[in-house]
Design an enzyme around this catalytic site. Sequence first.
Site, PDB file in Angstrom:
ATOM      1  N   CYS A 168      -2.347   1.044  -4.688  1.00  0.00           N
ATOM      2  CA  CYS A 168      -0.932   1.302  -4.375  1.00  0.00           C
ATOM      3  C   CYS A 168      -0.738   2.709  -3.821  1.00  0.00           C
ATOM      4  O   CYS A 168      -0.713   3.689  -4.570  1.00  0.00           O
ATOM      5  CB  CYS A 168      -0.087   1.102  -5.631  1.00  0.00           C
ATOM      6  SG  CYS A 168       1.662   1.442  -5.366  1.00  0.00           S
ATOM      7  N   CYS A 213       2.399   4.446  -5.029  1.00  0.00           N
ATOM      8  CA  CYS A 213       2.290   5.001  -6.388  1.00  0.00           C
ATOM      9  C   CYS A 213       1.414   6.252  -6.409  1.00  0.00           C
ATOM     10  O   CYS A 213       1.742   7.236  -7.063  1.00  0.00           O
ATOM     11  CB  CYS A 213       1.660   3.999  -7.350  1.00  0.00           C
ATOM     12  SG  CYS A 213       2.186   2.311  -7.185  1.00  0.00           S
ATOM     13  N   ASP A 214       0.277   6.204  -5.728  1.00  0.00           N
ATOM     14  CA  ASP A 214      -0.754   7.218  -5.938  1.00  0.00           C
ATOM     15  C   ASP A 214      -1.039   8.118  -4.739  1.00  0.00           C
ATOM     16  O   ASP A 214      -1.823   9.062  -4.859  1.00  0.00           O
ATOM     17  CB  ASP A 214      -2.072   6.525  -6.355  1.00  0.00           C
ATOM     18  CG  ASP A 214      -1.923   5.789  -7.678  1.00  0.00           C
ATOM     19  OD1 ASP A 214      -1.131   6.244  -8.515  1.00  0.00           O
ATOM     20  OD2 ASP A 214      -2.584   4.756  -7.868  1.00  0.00           O
TER      21      ASP A 214
END
Length: 315
Positions: free
Chosen positions: A137, A140-141
């Site tokens: 992701c 997300c990261d």
Amino acid sequence: MSVPPVENVVIVGSGCAGLTAAIYTGRANLTPLLLEGSLPGGQLTTTSEVENFPGFPEGVDGFQLMDNLRKQATKFGTRFEQTQVTSVDFTSFPRKLVTADRVILAKAVIIATGASPRMTGVPGEKELYGGKGVTTCATCDGAFYRKMDVAVIGGGDSAAEEALFLTRFASKVYLVHRRDSLRASKIMADRATSHPKIQCVWDSVPVAIEGVAEGAVSGLRIKNLKTNAESVLPLKGVFVAIGHVPNTGPFAAALDVDEGGYFKPASGSQIQTNVPGVYVAGDCADHVYRQAITAAGMGCAAAIEAERWLAEHGG
Ligand code: NAP
């Protein structure tokens, strides 16, 4: 044989969508029963820090966020049972859910079983997943890879989108694809292939992710399928974007699903299925947004619909 009690609402899945549905149905005094699967808390429990969930300006640990949601659901009377649904019968009322050791009857059902990222299965992937450099992701990261080299594996819209998103942070993004052109839509493919920070690595598949001994990704070993030559891309992050597998198997015979296996809600609705009183929420029904906050929103909507449906059908 004793007849099991009929539950008002059974929620299947304990990620953002399921737990939000539990908070709402619990707060509506429906005493929901939530069946948590093999990964209580869902995909977010495997992410270290969540920086984009509204309300947490300093970010929040994924596990902590899910634990908070679980406590909130418990506070409003949710009962939890760790079990897997193996099959269902939605042809009669109350609805029937079958687990390994019992049959559960429910007036309303909310299915929030999520989707699992498809993984390559190469050595090092599992060992370095989640906080050690392998992730699925970019949203997300991605921000953890500022000024670093990273790779995205895949050739679809997700891979192109992840690669483009990562250009905001990374110094260089290798887009590693097993063919010589992207499967992604033309506009996304054009954007990705013309971006100065993205280097496409065609006809190549991952062979191993290096860095297991150090506990952090140090490189991606790839093989060119045309020449069989192997090489290593030195980098710090590997983003696997080769599609998702929705966790809809036990329900697919009872509910409409699309060609990818995702639940296909009734027209005009994101959450209402072809069976009255049965709702879907989160990544098992959404292959477009796939965010914690959108899953929570769908869980909320499914809970409100279930509550209304129960009010009309004797909840
Ligand atoms: P996808 O379209 O199924 O693409 C998966 C990609 O991964 C393909 O390029 C495939 O290669 C490759 N792949 C699959 N298994 C592999 C393996 N074992 N090793 C190496 N490569 C592998 O999946 P997606 O990109 O997640 O997209 C899913 C759906 O969501 C699509 O309908 C997509 O259009 C949609 N989507 C839309 C957007 C948007 O519009 N902004 C964004 C994301 C997703 P091959 O090409 O050789 O098959």
